[in-house]
Write an enzyme that holds these catalytic residues in place. Structure first.
Site, mmCIF file in Angstrom:
data_model
loop_
_atom_site.group_PDB
_atom_site.id
_atom_site.type_symbol
_atom_site.label_atom_id
_atom_site.label_comp_id
_atom_site.label_asym_id
_atom_site.label_seq_id
_atom_site.Cartn_x
_atom_site.Cartn_y
_atom_site.Cartn_z
ATOM 1 N N ASN A 208 -4.757 11.387 -17.147
ATOM 2 C CA ASN A 208 -6.182 11.704 -18.011
ATOM 3 C C ASN A 208 -6.929 12.665 -17.076
ATOM 4 O O ASN A 208 -6.501 13.092 -16.042
ATOM 5 C CB ASN A 208 -6.805 10.401 -18.306
ATOM 6 C CG ASN A 208 -7.323 9.728 -16.906
ATOM 7 O OD1 ASN A 208 -8.216 10.235 -16.239
ATOM 8 N ND2 ASN A 208 -6.725 8.390 -16.561
ATOM 9 N N ASP A 277 -4.590 2.503 -19.171
ATOM 10 C CA ASP A 277 -4.455 0.980 -19.575
ATOM 11 C C ASP A 277 -2.888 0.716 -19.772
ATOM 12 O O ASP A 277 -2.680 -0.621 -19.881
ATOM 13 C CB ASP A 277 -5.293 0.959 -20.767
ATOM 14 C CG ASP A 277 -6.918 0.922 -20.656
ATOM 15 O OD1 ASP A 277 -7.258 0.179 -19.678
ATOM 16 O OD2 ASP A 277 -7.496 1.546 -21.322
ATOM 17 N N LYS A 287 15.447 13.029 -15.067
ATOM 18 C CA LYS A 287 14.689 13.823 -16.025
ATOM 19 C C LYS A 287 15.174 13.511 -17.505
ATOM 20 O O LYS A 287 16.715 13.433 -17.899
ATOM 21 C CB LYS A 287 14.735 15.381 -15.931
ATOM 22 C CG LYS A 287 13.762 15.980 -16.561
ATOM 23 C CD LYS A 287 13.904 17.533 -16.302
ATOM 24 C CE LYS A 287 13.119 18.438 -17.488
ATOM 25 N NZ LYS A 287 13.328 19.615 -17.489
ATOM 26 N N PRO A 303 -2.288 -3.635 -14.597
ATOM 27 C CA PRO A 303 -3.432 -4.611 -14.485
ATOM 28 C C PRO A 303 -4.708 -4.180 -14.415
ATOM 29 O O PRO A 303 -4.905 -2.693 -14.131
ATOM 30 C CB PRO A 303 -2.878 -4.543 -12.707
ATOM 31 C CG PRO A 303 -2.245 -3.769 -12.362
ATOM 32 C CD PRO A 303 -1.511 -2.989 -13.609
ATOM 33 N N ILE A 305 -8.117 -3.867 -12.819
ATOM 34 C CA ILE A 305 -8.232 -3.960 -11.446
ATOM 35 C C ILE A 305 -9.546 -4.432 -11.531
ATOM 36 O O ILE A 305 -9.959 -5.383 -10.545
ATOM 37 C CB ILE A 305 -8.303 -2.472 -10.833
ATOM 38 C CG1 ILE A 305 -6.844 -1.927 -10.866
ATOM 39 C CG2 ILE A 305 -8.674 -2.492 -9.318
ATOM 40 C CD1 ILE A 305 -6.863 -0.550 -10.558
ATOM 41 N N PHE A 322 -17.601 1.149 -14.685
ATOM 42 C CA PHE A 322 -17.802 1.979 -15.419
ATOM 43 C C PHE A 322 -17.496 2.064 -16.891
ATOM 44 O O PHE A 322 -16.470 1.387 -17.049
ATOM 45 C CB PHE A 322 -17.500 3.557 -14.826
ATOM 46 C CG PHE A 322 -18.626 4.082 -13.797
ATOM 47 C CD1 PHE A 322 -18.958 3.498 -12.796
ATOM 48 C CD2 PHE A 322 -18.987 5.544 -14.310
ATOM 49 C CE1 PHE A 322 -19.865 4.154 -11.893
ATOM 50 C CE2 PHE A 322 -20.127 5.951 -13.443
ATOM 51 C CZ PHE A 322 -20.323 5.458 -12.305
ATOM 52 N N LYS A 336 -17.863 -4.988 -22.305
ATOM 53 C CA LYS A 336 -16.845 -4.616 -21.116
ATOM 54 C C LYS A 336 -17.648 -5.572 -19.714
ATOM 55 O O LYS A 336 -17.044 -6.261 -18.904
ATOM 56 C CB LYS A 336 -16.759 -3.367 -20.818
ATOM 57 C CG LYS A 336 -15.795 -2.592 -21.596
ATOM 58 C CD LYS A 336 -15.397 -1.099 -21.147
ATOM 59 C CE LYS A 336 -14.611 -0.684 -22.139
ATOM 60 N NZ LYS A 336 -14.562 0.949 -22.234
HETATM 61 O O1 PMT Z 1 -13.712 11.468 -12.638
HETATM 62 P P1 PMT Z 1 -14.513 12.441 -13.134
HETATM 63 O O2 PMT Z 1 -14.147 13.755 -13.916
HETATM 64 O O3 PMT Z 1 -15.993 12.657 -12.293
HETATM 65 O O4 PMT Z 1 -15.240 11.442 -14.408
HETATM 66 C C1 PMT Z 1 -15.805 10.608 -14.413
HETATM 67 C C2 PMT Z 1 -15.624 9.478 -15.385
HETATM 68 C C3 PMT Z 1 -16.006 9.912 -16.731
HETATM 69 C C4 PMT Z 1 -14.331 9.127 -15.177
HETATM 70 C C5 PMT Z 1 -16.351 8.174 -14.820
HETATM 71 O O5 PMT Z 1 -17.644 8.457 -15.036
HETATM 72 C C6 PMT Z 1 -16.012 7.094 -15.677
HETATM 73 O O6 PMT Z 1 -16.617 6.545 -16.948
HETATM 74 N N1 PMT Z 1 -15.095 6.106 -15.331
HETATM 75 C C7 PMT Z 1 -14.588 4.997 -15.877
HETATM 76 C C8 PMT Z 1 -13.458 5.640 -16.752
HETATM 77 C C9 PMT Z 1 -12.618 4.469 -17.634
HETATM 78 O O7 PMT Z 1 -11.554 3.988 -17.553
HETATM 79 O O8 PMT Z 1 -13.555 3.633 -18.267
HETATM 80 P P2 PMT Z 1 -13.022 2.364 -19.247
HETATM 81 O O9 PMT Z 1 -13.998 2.134 -20.119
HETATM 82 O O10 PMT Z 1 -11.628 2.659 -19.779
HETATM 83 O O11 PMT Z 1 -12.687 1.169 -18.138
HETATM 84 C C10 PMT Z 1 -13.872 0.377 -17.713
HETATM 85 C C11 PMT Z 1 -13.716 -0.172 -16.467
HETATM 86 O O12 PMT Z 1 -12.813 -0.875 -16.062
HETATM 87 C C12 PMT Z 1 -13.956 1.107 -15.472
HETATM 88 O O13 PMT Z 1 -14.531 0.856 -14.389
HETATM 89 C C13 PMT Z 1 -12.349 1.348 -15.034
HETATM 90 O O14 PMT Z 1 -12.393 1.861 -13.848
HETATM 91 C C14 PMT Z 1 -11.959 -0.153 -15.023
HETATM 92 N N2 PMT Z 1 -10.339 -0.186 -15.208
HETATM 93 C C15 PMT Z 1 -9.922 -0.228 -16.387
HETATM 94 C C16 PMT Z 1 -8.736 -0.304 -16.787
HETATM 95 C C17 PMT Z 1 -7.735 -0.847 -15.923
HETATM 96 N N3 PMT Z 1 -6.698 -1.298 -16.041
HETATM 97 N N4 PMT Z 1 -8.413 -1.192 -14.609
HETATM 98 C C18 PMT Z 1 -9.740 -0.928 -14.450
HETATM 99 O O15 PMT Z 1 -10.281 -1.207 -13.161
#
Ligand code: PMT
Length: 396
Positions: A208, A277, A287, A303, A305, A322, A336
């Protein structure tokens, strides 16, 4: 010790010989500028008098949930809200069991349940009681729920035995409180940053647009505030901020393993990484060849995290996520936060140029369990400072 100046400290005293040290504890806290109110259990009253503690704290001492006059002056819920922190010293084996069990049938246990302030415990008891598996299980459960445990120390005990179980000295407890209050100094943060790459074959992956800039900015800001920082970074092209311990990973599974292995001693976990995800269910060792027909990829969940950290027995005191959203920012972010059991979440809009992914700038909306705080569009470094300030002020 200036950090304790003006702080509201609720001192809970439970039954134990170390209760005699509380007179000195109250004096020390007041010398540090704290306002102190004392709550005693019935057992504590057998070891030290409320008259002494009233004189030293300058406030009536409370001991009963059912004291109508005291409740009229300040109800127990108001008292729980008044506290910037609760210190229970000494915390007897029975008190630990009652807090661990979530009891609320006396004033002190009710306050510990009703407060959003951090609760600090200074255990004191006979060494065998301390070593007992039941006590240790209670302590582990309390730690997991964010209670902070100070001591006990080793040495000669009132019962004549020698071993671990002595309450820390008043000045040690005051130092420990000061270290925990009002500063990022000396705290240990674990931060995730960047994308994860989920391999399809030796040359292709699903990834991503995360650059890692937001997470690296938080790491840099936290070090500047005196914290120790471990940064688990996905594949990014950024230089490690000075003073930061960086662990590089590639996939969600590797990030998960690095985070779980690094949880011990962590005070605050901040998940800025854009973790995939889903990942391909099978990874081809060769390949994948090109065909004329369409290809269907089977994906499986990675998972979570953040949820795993939040539900871990070694859960850090603060777990902050985040949320990257393209619509319904507030609603989805709060969902969330609830689903993953977070203390706070920083939400940002992604998909626009000039903020979110890749940009040097960002705007955040921070939710804690009790409030919503906007950080308007600014540099990621300044947004990181503002976020840490909000977390420091608003999280217990
Ligand atoms: O890296 P940059 O270019 O500076 O951009 C910053 C950002 C936009 C990536 C950052 O500000 C941000 O929003 N990060 C969270 C991105 C994200 O995956 O969000 P989400 O809404 O899908 O996930 C929610 C939370 O679960 C996040 O804290 C993520 O780290 C966490 N997560 C999600 C999936 C997973 N399998 N494990 C996780 O820990």
């Amino acid at each position: 010790m200036a950090v304790l100046n003006g702080k509201h400290v609720l001192l809970g005293i439970t039954g134990g010989i170390a209760a005699y040290k509380c007179a000195e504890l109250v004096r020390g806290l007041r010398r540090a500028g704290a306002e102190v109110r004392v709550v005693m259990t019935a057992a504590a009253e057998r070891f030290v008098t409320s008259t002494t503690l009233q004189a030293l704290s300058g406030h009536p001492v409370r001991s009963s949930l059912w004291d109508e006059a005291a409740e009229a002056a300040m109800s127990h819920i108001e008292l729980a809200r008044w506290a910037d922190l609760i210190l229970v010293a000494p915390a007897s084996a029975d008190a630990l069991a009652r807090f661990a069990g979530g009891h609320a049938n006396d004033l002190l246990s009710t306050l510990c349940l009703a407060t959003e302030a951090p609760v600090h415990l200074a255990p004191a008891m006979n060494r065998v009681m301390w070593a007992n598996a039941a006590t240790q299980a209670n302590v582990a459960a309390l730690r997991g729920r964010g209670f902070r445990i100070h001591g006990p120390d080793s040495g000669e005990q009132a019962c004549g035995e020698t071993g671990q179980g002595r309450m820390l000295e008043p000045e040690q407890l005051i130092d420990a409180l000061a270290d925990n209050v009002g500063s990022w100094h000396g705290r240990h943060l674990l931060i995730t940053a960047g994308p994860t790459y989920e391999d399809l074959d030796p040359v292709r992956f699903i990834g991503n647009r995360s650059s890692g800039k937001m997470g690296f900015a938080i790491a840099e800001a936290a070090v500047a505030k005196g914290s120790k920082v471990t940064l688990v970074a996905g594949p990014v092209m950024l230089t490690t901020p000075s003073g930061v311990h960086r662990i590089d990973v590639r996939s969600a599974a590797q990030m998960h393993d690095a985070v779980m292995a690094g949880l011990a001693g962590i005070d605050t976990f901040i998940a800025t990484a854009a973790v995939a995800d889903y990942r391909p269910k099978t990874v081809s060792t060769a390949k994948i060849k090109k065909f004329d027909a369409d290809v269907v990829l089977v994906l499986e969940r990675t998972p979570d995290i953040l949820a795993a950290v939040s539900g871990n027995p070694m859960r850090p005191r603060h777990v902050v996520g985040f949320a990257a959203e393209t619509e319904n920012l507030d609603e989805y972010a709060q969902e969330k936060m609830r689903n993953k059991g977070l203390d706070a979440i920083a939400a940002n809009v992604v998909g626009l140029s000039g903020s979110g992914f890749e940009s040097n700038h960002n705007a955040l909306t921070v939710f804690t369990r009790s409030g919503r705080y906007a950080i308007p569009l600014t540099t990621k470094r300044q947004a990181a400072d503002a976020l840490l300030d909000i977390l420091l002020e608003k999280l217990p």
